[in-house]
Design a protein around this motif. Structure first.
Motif, PDB file in Angstrom:
ATOM      1  N   ALA A   1      -6.829  37.806 -23.662  1.00 14.48           N
ATOM      2  CA  ALA A   1      -8.165  37.545 -23.114  1.00 14.48           C
ATOM      3  C   ALA A   1      -8.129  36.879 -21.742  1.00 14.48           C
ATOM      4  CB  ALA A   1      -8.941  36.650 -24.095  1.00 14.48           C
ATOM      5  N   ALA A   2      -6.953  36.449 -21.297  1.00 12.05           N
ATOM      6  CA  ALA A   2      -6.874  35.652 -20.066  1.00 12.05           C
ATOM      7  C   ALA A   2      -7.005  36.518 -18.815  1.00 12.05           C
ATOM      8  CB  ALA A   2      -5.544  34.904 -20.029  1.00 12.05           C
ATOM      9  N   ALA A   3      -7.535  35.908 -17.759  1.00 10.36           N
ATOM     10  CA  ALA A   3      -7.549  36.553 -16.447  1.00 10.36           C
ATOM     11  C   ALA A   3      -6.116  36.641 -15.917  1.00 10.36           C
ATOM     12  CB  ALA A   3      -8.418  35.745 -15.491  1.00 10.36           C
ATOM     13  N   VAL A   4      -5.900  37.560 -14.990  1.00  6.15           N
ATOM     14  CA  VAL A   4      -4.539  37.822 -14.503  1.00  6.15           C
ATOM     15  C   VAL A   4      -3.850  36.541 -14.030  1.00  6.15           C
ATOM     16  CG1 VAL A   4      -3.178  39.002 -12.740  1.00  6.15           C
ATOM     17  CG2 VAL A   4      -5.030  40.213 -13.881  1.00  6.15           C
ATOM     18  N   ASP A   5      -4.555  35.701 -13.269  1.00  7.83           N
ATOM     19  CA  ASP A   5      -3.905  34.517 -12.702  1.00  7.83           C
ATOM     20  C   ASP A   5      -3.619  33.439 -13.750  1.00  7.83           C
ATOM     21  OD1 ASP A   5      -6.534  33.880 -13.109  1.00  7.83           O
ATOM     22  OD2 ASP A   5      -6.771  32.747 -11.245  1.00  7.83           O
ATOM     23  N   GLN A   6      -4.190  33.586 -14.934  1.00  7.53           N
ATOM     24  CA  GLN A   6      -3.930  32.612 -16.009  1.00  7.53           C
ATOM     25  C   GLN A   6      -2.821  33.069 -16.953  1.00  7.53           C
ATOM     26  OE1 GLN A   6      -7.866  32.577 -17.715  1.00  7.53           O
ATOM     27  NE2 GLN A   6      -8.466  30.733 -16.581  1.00  7.53           N
ATOM     28  N   ARG A   7      -2.359  34.293 -16.775  1.00  9.27           N
ATOM     29  CA  ARG A   7      -1.438  34.868 -17.761  1.00  9.27           C
ATOM     30  C   ARG A   7       0.001  34.336 -17.719  1.00  9.27           C
ATOM     31  NH1 ARG A   7      -3.498  41.060 -16.845  1.00  9.27           N
ATOM     32  NH2 ARG A   7      -5.584  40.780 -17.707  1.00  9.27           N
ATOM     33  N   PRO A   8       0.568  34.018 -16.524  1.00  8.98           N
ATOM     34  CA  PRO A   8       1.996  33.652 -16.510  1.00  8.98           C
ATOM     35  C   PRO A   8       2.378  32.540 -17.493  1.00  8.98           C
ATOM     36  CG  PRO A   8       1.268  34.092 -14.285  1.00  8.98           C
ATOM     37  CD  PRO A   8       0.038  34.124 -15.142  1.00  8.98           C
ATOM     38  N   PRO A   9       1.707  31.378 -17.500  1.00 12.12           N
ATOM     39  CA  PRO A   9       2.133  30.341 -18.448  1.00 12.12           C
ATOM     40  C   PRO A   9       1.887  30.736 -19.911  1.00 12.12           C
ATOM     41  CG  PRO A   9       0.112  29.659 -17.330  1.00 12.12           C
ATOM     42  CD  PRO A   9       0.592  30.900 -16.638  1.00 12.12           C
ATOM     43  N   LEU A  10       0.836  31.528 -20.143  1.00 11.09           N
ATOM     44  CA  LEU A  10       0.540  31.938 -21.525  1.00 11.09           C
ATOM     45  C   LEU A  10       1.603  32.914 -22.037  1.00 11.09           C
ATOM     46  CD1 LEU A  10      -3.342  32.436 -21.301  1.00 11.09           C
ATOM     47  CD2 LEU A  10      -2.081  30.459 -22.166  1.00 11.09           C
ATOM     48  N   ALA A  11       2.057  33.808 -21.153  1.00 13.83           N
ATOM     49  CA  ALA A  11       3.095  34.772 -21.552  1.00 13.83           C
ATOM     50  C   ALA A  11       4.415  34.052 -21.825  1.00 13.83           C
ATOM     51  CB  ALA A  11       3.277  35.824 -20.462  1.00 13.83           C
ATOM     52  N   LEU A  12       4.746  33.076 -20.995  1.00 13.01           N
ATOM     53  CA  LEU A  12       5.995  32.337 -21.184  1.00 13.01           C
ATOM     54  C   LEU A  12       5.938  31.484 -22.451  1.00 13.01           C
ATOM     55  CD1 LEU A  12       8.727  32.001 -19.857  1.00 13.01           C
ATOM     56  CD2 LEU A  12       7.794  30.112 -18.499  1.00 13.01           C
ATOM     57  N   ARG A  13       4.774  30.887 -22.713  1.00 14.55           N
ATOM     58  CA  ARG A  13       4.597  30.106 -23.948  1.00 14.55           C
ATOM     59  C   ARG A  13       4.783  30.994 -25.172  1.00 14.55           C
ATOM     60  NH1 ARG A  13      -1.191  27.566 -25.768  1.00 14.55           N
ATOM     61  NH2 ARG A  13      -1.681  29.785 -25.871  1.00 14.55           N
ATOM     62  N   LEU A  14       4.169  32.163 -25.152  1.00 15.12           N
ATOM     63  CA  LEU A  14       4.292  33.075 -26.293  1.00 15.12           C
ATOM     64  C   LEU A  14       5.749  33.504 -26.488  1.00 15.12           C
ATOM     65  CD1 LEU A  14       2.966  34.829 -28.483  1.00 15.12           C
ATOM     66  CD2 LEU A  14       2.572  36.574 -26.722  1.00 15.12           C
ATOM     67  N   TYR A  15       6.427  33.820 -25.392  1.00 10.80           N
ATOM     68  CA  TYR A  15       7.838  34.242 -25.461  1.00 10.80           C
ATOM     69  C   TYR A  15       8.704  33.140 -26.079  1.00 10.80           C
ATOM     70  CZ  TYR A  15      12.512  35.412 -23.729  1.00 10.80           C
ATOM     71  OH  TYR A  15      13.853  35.676 -23.628  1.00 10.80           O
ATOM     72  N   ARG A  16       8.526  31.916 -25.604  1.00 15.54           N
ATOM     73  CA  ARG A  16       9.360  30.816 -26.106  1.00 15.54           C
ATOM     74  C   ARG A  16       9.042  30.471 -27.545  1.00 15.54           C
ATOM     75  NH1 ARG A  16       9.031  27.346 -20.481  1.00 15.54           N
ATOM     76  NH2 ARG A  16      10.888  28.273 -19.508  1.00 15.54           N
ATOM     77  N   HIS A  17       7.772  30.492 -27.908  1.00 14.21           N
ATOM     78  CA  HIS A  17       7.405  30.161 -29.301  1.00 14.21           C
ATOM     79  C   HIS A  17       7.860  31.259 -30.262  1.00 14.21           C
ATOM     80  CE1 HIS A  17       4.151  26.973 -28.142  1.00 14.21           C
ATOM     81  NE2 HIS A  17       5.394  26.558 -27.964  1.00 14.21           N
ATOM     82  N   LEU A  18       7.785  32.514 -29.831  1.00 14.41           N
ATOM     83  CA  LEU A  18       8.310  33.584 -30.690  1.00 14.41           C
ATOM     84  C   LEU A  18       9.824  33.427 -30.857  1.00 14.41           C
ATOM     85  CD1 LEU A  18       7.918  36.153 -32.350  1.00 14.41           C
ATOM     86  CD2 LEU A  18       8.194  37.481 -30.234  1.00 14.41           C
ATOM     87  N   ALA A  19      10.508  33.053 -29.781  1.00 16.89           N
ATOM     88  CA  ALA A  19      11.962  32.844 -29.870  1.00 16.89           C
ATOM     89  C   ALA A  19      12.287  31.733 -30.876  1.00 16.89           C
ATOM     90  CB  ALA A  19      12.525  32.501 -28.490  1.00 16.89           C
ATOM     91  N   LEU A  20      11.538  30.636 -30.838  1.00 16.24           N
ATOM     92  CA  LEU A  20      11.779  29.541 -31.782  1.00 16.24           C
ATOM     93  C   LEU A  20      11.496  29.985 -33.221  1.00 16.24           C
ATOM     94  CD1 LEU A  20      10.262  26.449 -29.906  1.00 16.24           C
ATOM     95  CD2 LEU A  20      12.686  26.955 -30.327  1.00 16.24           C
ATOM     96  N   PHE A  21      10.432  30.758 -33.395  1.00 16.08           N
ATOM     97  CA  PHE A  21      10.105  31.260 -34.726  1.00 16.08           C
ATOM     98  C   PHE A  21      11.223  32.169 -35.246  1.00 16.08           C
ATOM     99  CE2 PHE A  21       8.167  34.651 -37.323  1.00 16.08           C
ATOM    100  CZ  PHE A  21       7.784  33.884 -38.413  1.00 16.08           C
ATOM    101  N   ILE A  22      11.732  33.024 -34.369  1.00 13.88           N
ATOM    102  CA  ILE A  22      12.826  33.914 -34.765  1.00 13.88           C
ATOM    103  C   ILE A  22      14.052  33.095 -35.155  1.00 13.88           C
ATOM    104  CG2 ILE A  22      14.453  35.649 -33.903  1.00 13.88           C
ATOM    105  CD1 ILE A  22      12.086  36.823 -32.279  1.00 13.88           C
ATOM    106  N   ALA A  23      14.333  32.034 -34.386  1.00 14.46           N
ATOM    107  CA  ALA A  23      15.484  31.180 -34.714  1.00 14.46           C
ATOM    108  C   ALA A  23      15.344  30.597 -36.122  1.00 14.46           C
ATOM    109  CB  ALA A  23      15.609  30.059 -33.682  1.00 14.46           C
ATOM    110  N   GLU A  24      14.157  30.121 -36.462  1.00 13.94           N
ATOM    111  CA  GLU A  24      13.920  29.593 -37.819  1.00 13.94           C
ATOM    112  C   GLU A  24      14.100  30.692 -38.856  1.00 13.94           C
ATOM    113  OE1 GLU A  24      10.484  26.260 -36.816  1.00 13.94           O
ATOM    114  OE2 GLU A  24      10.156  27.728 -38.405  1.00 13.94           O
TER     115      GLU A  24
END
Ligand SMILES: [Fe+2]
Length: 243
Positions: free
Chosen positions: A113-136
């Motif tokens: 739902a984010a505007a283009v300029d708001q996406r970079p931190p949200l994409a990185l947050r999702l990537y890192r949190h998915l990585a942590l979930f996968i590790a668990e």
């Protein structure tokens, strides 16, 4: 988990017992790794790529919800039926996983739902949190493949485990089942895949087998397909040369 010489090792070659977890966990590992890599490289300025990548994440989360539900209903129930409280560790982890899956779905929706300029931190947050979930999840699956399997093998015969697994598979949503087959084709070694398909041949009607093989074939290169075709008694396609 610290990996030491005494850490539990799940080795199919050391026993011939029915392994409830092996194929599906290999498929889920492949799906998780592939999805994480896709999120890592998503073009957040491209609406089409972003939507397709988040749609893949939606499918991963659907698979994980289904997996937790079916392990609870069939595998944990079987363990608890003959050894009360023996499934508590992984049952508790499943509760945490469902909360993590819901949080990841919320983060994905925020990115969508984010505007283009708001996406970079949200994409990185999702990537890192998915990585942590996968590790668990990797540690969780290893515990299931070692400790839970040892419990199942102590409590049930292979025929009983096969029957439990059959009831679980019969309960799966058809779309989940079809997609899982594709990920298993991508994740299993040739011997494991041939064993799976030969087992399906014994029970599935011809039209269902044709659909299954249509799902499997695009996931294999020509050499792997030729090897599988020989193992299951099909002629390889003309021009395919098996090494
Ligand atoms: Fe699990």
């Amino acid at each position: 988990m610290e990996l030491t010489a005494t850490a539990p090792v799940a080795s199919a070659s050391r026993h011939a017992r029915h392994d409830t977890y092996r194929n599906i966990h290999k498929a889920l590992r492949a799906l998780m790794f592939d999805t994480l890599a896709r999120i890592g490289r998503v073009d957040i300025e491209d609406r089409e790529d972003l939507d397709a990548t988040l749609a893949r994440l939606d499918r991963l989360l659907a698979h994980l919800r289904s997996h937790v539900a079916h392990e609870n209903e069939f595998i944990h129930a079987a363990i608890e039926a003959r050894r009360p409280s023996a499934a508590q560790t992984t049952a508790g982890q499943h509760v945490e996983h469902l909360a993590s899956i819901a949080a990841l779905a919320d983060e994905a929706q925020a990115l969508r739902a984010a505007a283009v300029d708001q996406r970079p931190p949200l994409a990185l947050r999702l990537y890192r949190h998915l990585a942590l979930f996968i590790a668990e999840n990797l540690e969780h699956m290893h515990f299931e493949e070692t400790t839970n399997n040892a419990t199942l093998w102590a409590l049930y015969s292979d025929a009983e485990l096969d029957e439990i697994h059959g009831r679980l598979v019969a309960h799966l949503d058809p779309r989940i089942l079809t997609e899982v087959l594709g990920w298993m084709a991508a994740a299993l070694n040739p011997q494991e895949l041939a064993e799976l398909v030969i087992g399906m041949q014994r029970e599935a009607p011809p039209e269902a087998m044709r659909a299954a093989l249509a799902e499997i074939r695009p996931r294999l290169d020509e050499r792997c397909w030729a090897r599988l075709a020989r193992a299951i008694g099909l002629p390889p396609a003309p021009g395919l040369v098996e090494a």
